[in-house]
Each structure stands twice: as C-alpha cells, then as structure tokens.
Enzyme design. Structure first.
Site, PDB file in Angstrom:
ATOM      1  N   GLY A 129       0.860  -1.183   0.000  1.00  0.00           N
ATOM      2  CA  GLY A 129       0.000   0.000   0.000  1.00  0.00           C
ATOM      3  C   GLY A 129       0.894   1.230   0.000  1.00  0.00           C
ATOM      4  N   SER A 130       1.110   1.812   1.189  1.00  0.00           N
ATOM      5  CA  SER A 130       2.061   2.936   1.281  1.00  0.00           C
ATOM      6  C   SER A 130       3.451   2.472   0.860  1.00  0.00           C
ATOM      7  CB  SER A 130       2.116   3.458   2.722  1.00  0.00           C
ATOM      8  OG  SER A 130       0.843   3.931   3.104  1.00  0.00           O
ATOM      9  N   GLY A 342     -29.202  19.054  11.453  1.00  0.00           N
ATOM     10  CA  GLY A 342     -29.752  17.726  11.147  1.00  0.00           C
ATOM     11  C   GLY A 342     -29.790  17.440   9.654  1.00  0.00           C
ATOM     12  N   GLU A 365      -3.781   7.576  -3.821  1.00  0.00           N
ATOM     13  CA  GLU A 365      -2.575   8.138  -4.462  1.00  0.00           C
ATOM     14  C   GLU A 365      -1.555   8.622  -3.426  1.00  0.00           C
ATOM     15  OE1 GLU A 365      -3.045  10.309  -8.058  1.00  0.00           O
ATOM     16  OE2 GLU A 365      -4.946   9.336  -8.529  1.00  0.00           O
TER      17      GLU A 365
HETATM   18  C1  FAD Z   1     -11.233   4.386  -3.111  1.00  0.00           C
HETATM   19  C2  FAD Z   1      -9.805   4.004  -3.337  1.00  0.00           C
HETATM   20  C3  FAD Z   1      -9.285   4.018  -4.621  1.00  0.00           C
HETATM   21  C4  FAD Z   1      -7.984   3.599  -4.859  1.00  0.00           C
HETATM   22  N1  FAD Z   1      -7.526   3.545  -6.152  1.00  0.00           N
HETATM   23  C5  FAD Z   1      -6.290   3.022  -6.394  1.00  0.00           C
HETATM   24  C6  FAD Z   1      -5.831   2.826  -7.741  1.00  0.00           C
HETATM   25  O1  FAD Z   1      -6.510   3.167  -8.713  1.00  0.00           O
HETATM   26  N2  FAD Z   1      -4.619   2.241  -7.924  1.00  0.00           N
HETATM   27  C7  FAD Z   1      -3.837   1.860  -6.898  1.00  0.00           C
HETATM   28  O2  FAD Z   1      -2.760   1.322  -7.146  1.00  0.00           O
HETATM   29  N3  FAD Z   1      -4.235   2.042  -5.607  1.00  0.00           N
HETATM   30  C8  FAD Z   1      -5.440   2.608  -5.338  1.00  0.00           C
HETATM   31  N4  FAD Z   1      -5.871   2.781  -4.043  1.00  0.00           N
HETATM   32  C9  FAD Z   1      -5.007   2.347  -2.946  1.00  0.00           C
HETATM   33  C10 FAD Z   1      -4.400   3.506  -2.185  1.00  0.00           C
HETATM   34  O3  FAD Z   1      -3.412   4.125  -2.950  1.00  0.00           O
HETATM   35  C11 FAD Z   1      -3.884   2.945  -0.857  1.00  0.00           C
HETATM   36  O4  FAD Z   1      -5.021   2.595  -0.082  1.00  0.00           O
HETATM   37  C12 FAD Z   1      -3.019   3.935  -0.111  1.00  0.00           C
HETATM   38  O5  FAD Z   1      -1.807   4.155  -0.784  1.00  0.00           O
HETATM   39  C13 FAD Z   1      -2.696   3.457   1.323  1.00  0.00           C
HETATM   40  O6  FAD Z   1      -2.276   2.136   1.332  1.00  0.00           O
HETATM   41  P1  FAD Z   1      -2.965   1.101   2.339  1.00  0.00           P
HETATM   42  O7  FAD Z   1      -4.434   1.202   2.167  1.00  0.00           O
HETATM   43  O8  FAD Z   1      -2.338  -0.226   2.150  1.00  0.00           O
HETATM   44  O9  FAD Z   1      -2.639   1.656   3.791  1.00  0.00           O
HETATM   45  P2  FAD Z   1      -1.298   1.369   4.623  1.00  0.00           P
HETATM   46  O10 FAD Z   1      -0.090   1.555   3.776  1.00  0.00           O
HETATM   47  O11 FAD Z   1      -1.454   0.092   5.344  1.00  0.00           O
HETATM   48  O12 FAD Z   1      -1.345   2.565   5.668  1.00  0.00           O
HETATM   49  C14 FAD Z   1      -2.184   2.564   6.831  1.00  0.00           C
HETATM   50  C15 FAD Z   1      -1.918   3.833   7.614  1.00  0.00           C
HETATM   51  O13 FAD Z   1      -0.550   3.860   8.026  1.00  0.00           O
HETATM   52  C16 FAD Z   1       0.078   5.049   7.557  1.00  0.00           C
HETATM   53  N5  FAD Z   1       1.476   4.767   7.185  1.00  0.00           N
HETATM   54  C17 FAD Z   1       1.931   3.766   6.381  1.00  0.00           C
HETATM   55  N6  FAD Z   1       3.263   3.853   6.259  1.00  0.00           N
HETATM   56  C18 FAD Z   1       3.647   4.923   6.966  1.00  0.00           C
HETATM   57  C19 FAD Z   1       4.908   5.556   7.215  1.00  0.00           C
HETATM   58  N7  FAD Z   1       6.053   5.105   6.679  1.00  0.00           N
HETATM   59  N8  FAD Z   1       4.935   6.645   8.006  1.00  0.00           N
HETATM   60  C20 FAD Z   1       3.791   7.139   8.548  1.00  0.00           C
HETATM   61  N9  FAD Z   1       2.558   6.595   8.340  1.00  0.00           N
HETATM   62  C21 FAD Z   1       2.506   5.510   7.568  1.00  0.00           C
HETATM   63  C22 FAD Z   1      -0.728   5.474   6.349  1.00  0.00           C
HETATM   64  O14 FAD Z   1      -0.577   6.867   6.088  1.00  0.00           O
HETATM   65  C23 FAD Z   1      -2.136   5.117   6.788  1.00  0.00           C
HETATM   66  O15 FAD Z   1      -2.657   6.118   7.604  1.00  0.00           O
HETATM   67  C24 FAD Z   1      -7.171   3.224  -3.769  1.00  0.00           C
HETATM   68  C25 FAD Z   1      -7.675   3.267  -2.474  1.00  0.00           C
HETATM   69  C26 FAD Z   1      -8.970   3.631  -2.246  1.00  0.00           C
HETATM   70  C27 FAD Z   1      -9.490   3.640  -0.844  1.00  0.00           C
END
Ligand code: FAD
Length: 386
Positions: A129-130, A342, A365
């Site tokens: 994810g991140s 409300g 993103e």
């Molecule tokens: C509606 C929607 C549409 C999306 N569309 C796409 C798409 O088209 N293509 C695509 O590839 N992805 C897409 N995504 C995925 C999106 O990019 C990821 O959800 C996002 O990057 C976060 O990754 P994660 O959900 O795994 O959260 P995690 O990485 O698990 O993060 C969880 C929390 O921990 C925090 N965190 C993580 N690492 C760190 C760090 N090093 N320091 C501080 N805080 C940290 C994050 O900020 C977050 O608050 C979409 C997501 C949603 C919800």
C-alpha cells in the site's frame, strides 16, 4: 506569475456543462453505485477523458491548469465522475504520452482520449500500500510473451461494463535484492485471458467509481507490452503519481467548494431565532475560514499545475497541494454538515455524500502521511554538511 483570473471564463464554461450533464445524476450515481452510460457518453462528448491527450489522437491538449479546473468543476458536481477523469488524465494519458513508444501511443491513445476505453493504474497490492514498491505480482518472459501472476487491490476505473486497459506494476527481475529496480510497468487489456476482476471494494464513498481487486492468473501479454524501460516501472508510476496528486488536489477543492456553496446558501435561507443563520457571527467566521481555506488550496493546486506546465520540478508542490487540499476538503465538508445541523446528516441531502467522497482524497494516491514524508524528505537534505 500566472494570473489565474484569466481562466475564469474557461471555468464558467466547464461549470455550466458539469452542472448540466453530471450534477443532476450525482445522487443516483451514489445511491445506485453506478455511472450510467448516458453520463459516460456525455462526458466523452465533451472530450474530458482526453483533456490532456494530443489533438492528433482526439484529445483536447489542455495544459495542466485547465485540466485541473475541469477535474475540480466535475468533482464539484460528482466526486465519482471527477475521480474517474483524474485517473484517466493523470495516471493513464500522461504516462502513455511521456513514456509510450510511438506504436503504443498510436494504438492506445485514441481509445483513452475518446473515453471508449477506461484506464486503470494498478500499483496497490494486499502487501503493498504505502510501501508501494513491495510488489509481489510477477511477470516471467516465456518466448515472446510475459506471463503475469499475482493480485492487485483497490484499483479505480475497473468498470466492468466498459472496455478497460490496465497499467500494472509487476516484478520482472526475480532477484529480491533488485527491490524497486526490478519492477516494470505492463499494459494489460482487461479482456486478456487470465485477467480477472475480483471483489468490488465496498466503499464508504465515491460510489459508482468502481474500485476492484484484480487477479492475474497465467495472464499472457506480448513482450512489447512494457511501458517505459524494463525494470523502470516503479519510477514511471511515481512520476505519474506526481501528476495524479495535482488532480486529486483539484478533486478535493471541487468537493470543498460544493460543500462551501451549500453552506453559504443554507446560512442565507435558514432562519432560527427569527433571523437567517448567516446573521450570527459564529456562522460568518466559519464560512470565512472555509472559503479562505478552499481558495488557498485551489492556488496550491494551480501553482503545482503551472510548474508542471512550465517544465519545472513539481514533486514537492504536488504533494503539498494534495495534502493540503484533501485536509481542507474534509474540514470544509465537516463544517458544512455542522452548519446544516440535522439536514447535513440526512442522506437525502448532498452534503453527507460530499463528506464521504472527499475522505478518499486523504488516502488514495498516497496518504496524507506519505505526502508529508515526500515534502519533508525533499526539503531536508540529509546529505548536506552542517
Ligand atoms: C477508493 C480508493 C481508490 C484507490 N484507487 C487506487 C488505484 O486506482 N490504484 C492503486 O494502485 N491504488 C489505489 N488505491 C489504494 C491507495 O493508494 C492505498 O489505499 C493507499 O496508498 C494506502 O495504502 P494502504 O491502504 O495499504 O494503507 P497502509 O499503507 O497500510 O497505511 C495505513 C496507515 O498507516 C500510515 N502509514 C503507512 N506507512 C507509513 C509511514 N512510513 N509513516 C507514517 N505513516 C505511515 C498510512 O498513512 C495510513 O494512515 C485506492 C484506495 C482507495 C481507498
């Protein structure tokens, strides 16, 4: 210094069109979780899918400021339609134009520009994810074909009743020590055998903008499906995300403006204690703070866009624009709900939809935390001698 007022007439035109062809459908798109063909075709008719694509391929060839204004105004009408155009313009058309071979551009650009094909940008995986470089999806060369296996999740523009093409990150170097330098970007049409949509994510907001899992099961694409250089796909995706962050910022500004407009109207028309709410200084201050924040966010977005158009570095500015605009969008939507009392909490009124929709802008993103890491790292030079 760019004079943004020179875009006022352009904005008026886009706003009028978005009010005509998108806004009347926004509530139904949310309730039915579906963007109807009529809306898709009306948006295509305006050329908005190909706003930044070259004219030679059916695009409008707008600069990034104009494109941002379009995403902003469409999002003001419907966040779901806005995010679809943000992905198509920034994450698909832009990298195809920048990195595609002449054959790839010739082959794919007309479909993306006309809106006949929706592009999806598949970076996220269950374990990436991140930490987006932790790609586990693999592509192995077998003769003249790549064989892809793996899973993506949360992928936008995966509209099952519309032709789709996916840009996906895949690990092409099996050596784990290669890290992100072993990741390539492949172009995969959704109808390719072995490309399967999984669960449609059950989202809080942005209903109608389909977000899905994708499974690659021995999915074969030609060897020349690599976009950009082999093993340089992660970098390509990061460059696309810089552009994407401008448009997600624009989307948040549009949703924030929609909430602000509703709040102002309510302050003018709702009477309590024998007078309009807007007579109360507490409400005036709230509206003043909301309007100032939306305006500041808008200028951050346009200034990042203008830097991109001028060929200047804009990674930091795009991250600032997205981080700030997304936060402002959420805060302004929350204040607008509060001003409505409300009614703001009532699902038959548009504010709660805006409130749910804009939250995505702090997550998709790259989360706000990741934007702050990008900004901080770019400002603090750890190699600088003290
Ligand atoms: C509606 C929607 C549409 C999306 N569309 C796409 C798409 O088209 N293509 C695509 O590839 N992805 C897409 N995504 C995925 C999106 O990019 C990821 O959800 C996002 O990057 C976060 O990754 P994660 O959900 O795994 O959260 P995690 O990485 O698990 O993060 C969880 C929390 O921990 C925090 N965190 C993580 N690492 C760190 C760090 N090093 N320091 C501080 N805080 C940290 C994050 O900020 C977050 O608050 C979409 C997501 C949603 C919800």
């Amino acid at each position: 210094m760019l004079d943004y007022s020179s875009y006022d007439e352009f904005r008026e035109e886009i706003r009028a069109k978005a009010d005509e062809i998108v806004a009347p459908h926004a509530a139904a798109i949310d309730a039915e979780d579906h963007i109807p063909d009529g809306v898709m075709k009306a948006v295509a008719q305006e050329g908005w899918f190909g706003a930044t694509a070259p004219e030679a391929y059916g695009g409008l060839a707008w600069d990034t400021v104009r494109y941002s204004i379009m995403v902003e105004e469409v999002s003001r009408a419907s966040g779901s339609v806005g995010v679809m155009l943000a992905v198509q313009g920034s994450l698909i058309v832009y990298p195809l134009q920048k990195y595609g071979t002449p054959e790839q551009v010739e082959h794919y650009m007309p479909g993306f520009a006309s809106g006949e094909v929706l592009g999806s940008f598949a970076l996220t995986e269950p374990g990436a994810g991140s930490d987006a470089g932790n790609t586990k999806t693999t592509a192995v060369l077998d003769g003249e074909e790549w064989v892809i296996n793996g899973q993506k999740c949360f992928i936008t523009n995966t509209k099952r009743d519309w032709p789709g093409i996916c840009f996906a990150t895949v690990r092409t170097d099996p050596d784990p020590s290669a890290g992100v330098r072993g990741v390539s970007s492949l172009v995969v049409p959704a109808e390719t055998p072995g490309f399967n949509y999984g669960r449609k994510e059950n989202k809080m907001g942005l209903h109608g903008s389909d977000t899905s899992e994708i499974f690659f099961e021995d999915c074969r694409v030609p060897k020349d499906s690599v976009l950009g250089e082999l093993n340089e796909g992660f970098k390509l995706f990061m460059v696309a995300l810089d552009a994407g962050r401008i448009s997600i910022g624009a989307m948040a500004v549009g949703l924030g403006q929609a909430a602000l407009d509703l709040a102002i109207k309510h302050a003018e028309t709702r009477h309590q204690f024998g007078k309009p709410l807007g007579v109360q200084q507490a409400i005036q201050w709230k509206i003043a703070e909301m309007a100032t924040k939306v305006r500041a966010a808008r200028f951050l977005v346009y200034s990042a866009a203008a830097r991109k158009d001028a060929g200047l570095p804009y990674t930091t500015e795009a991250a600032m624009a997205k981080y700030y605009a997304a936060e402002v969008g959420r805060l302004v939507a929350s204040d607008a709900v509060q001003i409505h009392g409300g009614l703001g909490y009532d699902k038959s009124y548009p504010l709660e939809r805006i409130y749910r929709d804009v939250k995505l802008d702090e997550i998709g993103e790259g989360t706000s935390e990741i934007q702050k890491i990008v900004i901080g790292r770019n400002l603090i030079n750890l190699k600088r001698k003290t």
